[in-house]
Write a protein that holds these residues in place. Structure first.
Motif, PDB file in Angstrom:
ATOM      1  N   ALA A 193       0.743  -1.078   0.003  1.00 41.78           N
ATOM      2  CA  ALA A 193       0.015  -0.406   0.317  1.00 41.78           C
ATOM      3  C   ALA A 193       0.884   0.967  -0.080  1.00 41.78           C
ATOM      4  O   ALA A 193       0.401   1.782  -0.333  1.00 41.78           O
ATOM      5  N   LYS A 194       2.069   1.072   0.575  1.00 42.14           N
ATOM      6  CA  LYS A 194       2.551   2.454   1.102  1.00 42.14           C
ATOM      7  C   LYS A 194       3.609   2.524  -0.515  1.00 42.14           C
ATOM      8  O   LYS A 194       3.610   3.724  -0.545  1.00 42.14           O
ATOM      9  N   ARG A 195       3.825   2.139  -1.176  1.00 38.78           N
ATOM     10  CA  ARG A 195       4.631   2.351  -2.389  1.00 38.78           C
ATOM     11  C   ARG A 195       3.524   2.144  -2.665  1.00 38.78           C
ATOM     12  O   ARG A 195       3.870   3.373  -4.133  1.00 38.78           O
ATOM     13  N   VAL A 196       2.091   1.757  -3.569  1.00 37.42           N
ATOM     14  CA  VAL A 196       1.350   1.803  -4.269  1.00 37.42           C
ATOM     15  C   VAL A 196       1.054   3.425  -4.194  1.00 37.42           C
ATOM     16  O   VAL A 196       1.492   3.988  -5.361  1.00 37.42           O
ATOM     17  N   ASN A 197       0.803   3.915  -3.291  1.00 36.64           N
ATOM     18  CA  ASN A 197       0.385   4.981  -2.997  1.00 36.64           C
ATOM     19  C   ASN A 197       1.723   5.896  -3.676  1.00 36.64           C
ATOM     20  O   ASN A 197       1.839   7.225  -3.583  1.00 36.64           O
ATOM     21  N   GLN A 198       2.567   6.034  -3.189  1.00 33.39           N
ATOM     22  CA  GLN A 198       3.995   6.474  -3.747  1.00 33.39           C
ATOM     23  C   GLN A 198       3.967   6.682  -4.889  1.00 33.39           C
ATOM     24  O   GLN A 198       4.159   7.985  -5.527  1.00 33.39           O
ATOM     25  N   LEU A 199       3.919   5.086  -5.909  1.00 29.10           N
ATOM     26  CA  LEU A 199       3.831   4.993  -6.989  1.00 29.10           C
ATOM     27  C   LEU A 199       2.434   6.009  -7.889  1.00 29.10           C
ATOM     28  O   LEU A 199       2.847   7.003  -8.766  1.00 29.10           O
ATOM     29  N   VAL A 200       1.514   6.234  -7.006  1.00 23.06           N
ATOM     30  CA  VAL A 200       0.142   7.035  -7.719  1.00 23.06           C
ATOM     31  C   VAL A 200       0.493   8.201  -7.304  1.00 23.06           C
ATOM     32  O   VAL A 200       0.560   8.771  -8.446  1.00 23.06           O
ATOM     33  N   GLU A 201       1.688   8.830  -6.752  1.00 26.00           N
ATOM     34  CA  GLU A 201       2.179  10.479  -6.041  1.00 26.00           C
ATOM     35  C   GLU A 201       2.798  10.799  -7.313  1.00 26.00           C
ATOM     36  O   GLU A 201       2.738  11.617  -7.739  1.00 26.00           O
ATOM     37  N   LYS A 202       3.749  10.139  -7.577  1.00 28.74           N
ATOM     38  CA  LYS A 202       4.996   9.955  -8.453  1.00 28.74           C
ATOM     39  C   LYS A 202       3.521  10.517 -10.067  1.00 28.74           C
ATOM     40  O   LYS A 202       4.499  11.580 -11.065  1.00 28.74           O
ATOM     41  N   ASP A 206       3.168  14.117 -11.859  1.00 27.70           N
ATOM     42  CA  ASP A 206       4.710  14.572 -12.956  1.00 27.70           C
ATOM     43  C   ASP A 206       4.014  14.963 -14.112  1.00 27.70           C
ATOM     44  O   ASP A 206       3.083  14.614 -14.395  1.00 27.70           O
ATOM     45  N   LYS A 207       4.647  16.311 -14.689  1.00 25.16           N
ATOM     46  CA  LYS A 207       2.947  16.933 -15.467  1.00 25.16           C
ATOM     47  C   LYS A 207       4.156  16.245 -17.085  1.00 25.16           C
ATOM     48  O   LYS A 207       5.054  16.000 -16.911  1.00 25.16           O
ATOM     49  N   GLY A 208       3.323  16.463 -17.550  1.00 27.91           N
ATOM     50  CA  GLY A 208       3.526  15.707 -18.911  1.00 27.91           C
ATOM     51  C   GLY A 208       3.320  14.407 -18.989  1.00 27.91           C
ATOM     52  O   GLY A 208       2.418  14.392 -18.698  1.00 27.91           O
ATOM     53  N   VAL A 209       4.735  14.043 -19.906  1.00 31.03           N
ATOM     54  CA  VAL A 209       4.273  12.633 -20.592  1.00 31.03           C
ATOM     55  C   VAL A 209       5.327  12.272 -19.970  1.00 31.03           C
ATOM     56  O   VAL A 209       6.609  12.353 -19.364  1.00 31.03           O
ATOM     57  N   VAL A 210       4.825  11.067 -19.336  1.00 29.77           N
ATOM     58  CA  VAL A 210       5.576   9.805 -18.282  1.00 29.77           C
ATOM     59  C   VAL A 210       5.447   8.479 -18.860  1.00 29.77           C
ATOM     60  O   VAL A 210       4.994   7.860 -19.484  1.00 29.77           O
ATOM     61  N   ASP A 211       6.904   7.750 -18.582  1.00 32.29           N
ATOM     62  CA  ASP A 211       7.199   7.344 -19.348  1.00 32.29           C
ATOM     63  C   ASP A 211       6.603   5.982 -17.258  1.00 32.29           C
ATOM     64  O   ASP A 211       7.106   5.332 -17.632  1.00 32.29           O
ATOM     65  N   ILE A 212       5.415   5.102 -17.606  1.00 30.27           N
ATOM     66  CA  ILE A 212       5.081   4.805 -16.958  1.00 30.27           C
ATOM     67  C   ILE A 212       5.672   3.515 -16.319  1.00 30.27           C
ATOM     68  O   ILE A 212       6.075   2.684 -15.378  1.00 30.27           O
ATOM     69  N   ALA A 213       6.254   2.947 -17.906  1.00 29.19           N
ATOM     70  CA  ALA A 213       6.832   1.106 -17.680  1.00 29.19           C
ATOM     71  C   ALA A 213       7.873   1.599 -16.666  1.00 29.19           C
ATOM     72  O   ALA A 213       8.365   1.425 -16.027  1.00 29.19           O
TER      73      ALA A 213
END
Ligand code: HEM
Length: 542
Positions: A193-202, A206-213
């Protein structure tokens, strides 16, 4: 020394001695014999001419006879079809593998030659689900020697994934099984849960294009560090500052090269060649394992079980064993989960109706304000399950399967309808089996999550519907299967629920979705490319 440690030490020293004897024999055959022959030839021509002439003739005769034997009806695998270059040398498949498209090449071979095909002089690939249990089940064959190559040859202590001796593997797997029990998985929930929340927040910030992979990769790496070593690294926060993720990805090409020609690792080790890339990756894990030893067990992480801190085993394990297996967790658990998750996102973005439907299901179980990292609703979410299964079906994380081979001295075996003599290496080609229209129809090559719901009888089946659960083995099969399966599923479900509850995702402008498929490489595990998306926070859903 305890009996099991003694046994392990003896096995590895016996293995080393056997390898040395094999290397000396090879040296004798390839150097001493032609040298002695050239002395005889030297009685007829000058010694300067005799040496190259003898070596050339000797090697040409040797190669011709090996090639003729491998192509001849006397070869034990002569009855099985395959392309001539594959039958002649393992280097052919090595070359194909290095280019990253082995999964597609073998799929084409199956289309051309049928359900069993020779992909090496002594190796076959099988596309027949009836062979899965006999090959990989409890009475099947253990791991093949390719794992020795993948790990750059014998280590101070082999990681569990490499162990070919069934009893020894069973013993080494026990702490892993405890670490992945239902009770233990519950303990990891807050870490996920802690890491997932951090991922979603990240991603959201991040503005613009994100390399989600890329971010998903960092997430799985950080989480595996938490889970295996009680905390390790902060890639989501700091990025890949000292090249850990890159080292892991770089080592994939080196290891896929070596897995087809494991004997070469012996010489590479002796000569100290080419190990840097793999050693770099390993050194990160070894350093952290050492620290973790000093810290002691404050939480019940994987290390806690591997080090027998739960006291379930009669004897404590060797330190080298704990370090090897801790490292294995990072390698086996991060890249695999990351590629499957990224692939699921890719398919959802490609199929907006599936995306919408999953979002509706997530909204139903996790409306705004509800904690989407809670796992309590997962078992009720049929479409979520269907989406994950369908992505795993189309692109299993280990597309060309995990090699199996008879333990030396145990003889040949009937593998379903095929007799395989001892000395044969065999793989089930998961990628082909899971896309075979005889197993999954209609649309075997398309993303159609509904097939899993039809199979459950929840919606009517279309004409000629085929669904063979025995042909679905993305986590492999039998006693050597993926021990982290349930953790991986828990992680993926949590990420997907949190993504869809909190974010709106779409491909970046101008992105060609075909790039994702083009960039996929079969490096034993899937190596993925970039997945550029635009992510915005969801604010107005009810
Ligand atoms: C979606 C994610 C994952 C997939 C598709 C996957 C798939 C696989 C496959 C196909 C194998 C090979 C088994 C064989 O040789 O027959 C394997 C082995 C293994 N996996 Fe996973 N894996 C995933 C995630 C994980 C995670 C999260 C962990 C946690 C540490 C993990 C740990 C392992 C280990 C330790 C082995 C070796 C098992 C043994 O030799 O007994 N995997 N995995």
């Amino acid at each position: 020394m305890s009996p099991s440690l003694l046994q392990t030490a003896l096995t590895s020293s016996l293995r080393d001695s056997l390898l040395t004897v094999a290397a000396l024999s090879l040296f004798f055959l390839l150097a001493v014999v032609p040298l002695v022959l050239s002395i005889f030839v030297g009685t007829h021509v000058s010694i300067l001419a005799a040496v190259p002439l003898t070596f050339l003739t000797y090697y040409a005769t040797l190669c011709t006879s090996v090639v003729l034997y491998r192509l001849s009806p006397f070869h034990p695998l002569a009855r099985y079809p395959g392309p001539i270059p594959c039958k002649i040398s393992q280097f052919w498949m090595t070359n194909i593998s290095m280019k990253g498209k082995r999964h597609l090449y073998i799929q084409r071979l199956h289309e051309k030659y049928g359900d069993i095909v020779r992909i090496g002089p002594n190796e076959v690939s099988i596309r027949d689900p009836s062979a899965i249990n006999p090959l990989m089940g409890t009475n099947g064959w253990p791991k093949g020697p390719n794992f020795l190559g993948r790990s750059m040859g014998p280590q101070p202590m082999q990681a569990m994934i490499m162990i070919r001796n069934t009893a020894e593997h069973h013993r080494r797997r026990r702490p892993w099984n405890r670490a992945f029990s239902t009770a233990a998985l519950k303990e990891y929930e807050p870490l996920v849960a802690k890491r997932v929340n951090q991922l979603v927040e990240k991603i959201a910030s991040d503005k613009g294009v994100v390399d989600i992979a890329k971010y998903i990769g960092y997430f799985t790496y950080d989480f595996m560090g938490d889970m295996a070593f009680g905390g390790w690294y902060e890639m989501l926060r700091d990025g890949d500052a000292d090249g850990r993720w890159k080292a892991m990805e770089d080592s994939l090409r080196a290891t896929v090269f070596l897995e087809h020609i494991p004997w070469i690792t012996y010489w590479m080790q002796k000569l100290g060649v080419g190990a840097e890339v793999i050693q770099k990756q390993r050194s990160f894990a070894l350093a952290r394992a050492d620290e973790r030893y000093k810290q002691g067990s404050k939480t019940k992480d994987l290390f806690y079980y591997l080090n027998n801190d739960d006291g379930a085993e009669p004897e404590p394990p060797a330190k080298a064993q704990v370090i090897s297996d801790g490292n294995l967790a990072i390698i086996a658990g991060s890249d695999t989960t990351a590629s499957v998750l990224a692939n699921i996102i890719y398919y959802l973005l490609r199929e907006p109706t599936a995306y919408k439907r999953l979002q509706q299901e997530v909204d139903l179980y996790y409306p705004p304000g509800e904690d989407a990292t809670e796992t309590k609703n997962h078992t009720k979410m049929v479409f979520l399950e269907a989406v994950i299964n369908e992505a795993l079906r189309l692109l299993p994380a280990v597309p060309s399967g995990s090699q199996r081979a008879a333990y030396p001295g145990s003889g040949g075996k009937a593998i379903g309808p095929y007799y395989l003599p001892e000395g044969t290496h065999a793989r089930i080609h998961f990628y082909s089996v899971q896309r075979d229209p005889r197993n999954f129809s209609p649309h075997p090559e398309s993303f159609w999550p509904d097939r899993w719901i039809v199979a459950e009888g929840d919606i009517p089946a279309p004409k000629d519907f085929k669904h063979n659960p025995a042909a679905f083995t993305p986590f492999s099969f039998g006693p050597y299967n993926c021990v982290g399966k349930n953790l991986a599923l828990q992680e993926m479900r949590t990420v997907l629920c949190s993504f869809l509850q909190n974010l709106d995702l779409r491909f970046a402008d101008g992105y060609d979705p075909e790039d994702w498929i083009r960039d996929i490489e079969d490096m034993f595990v899937v190596k993925k490319g970039r997945l550029p998306v635009i992510a915005t926070r969801r604010t107005h859903h009810s």
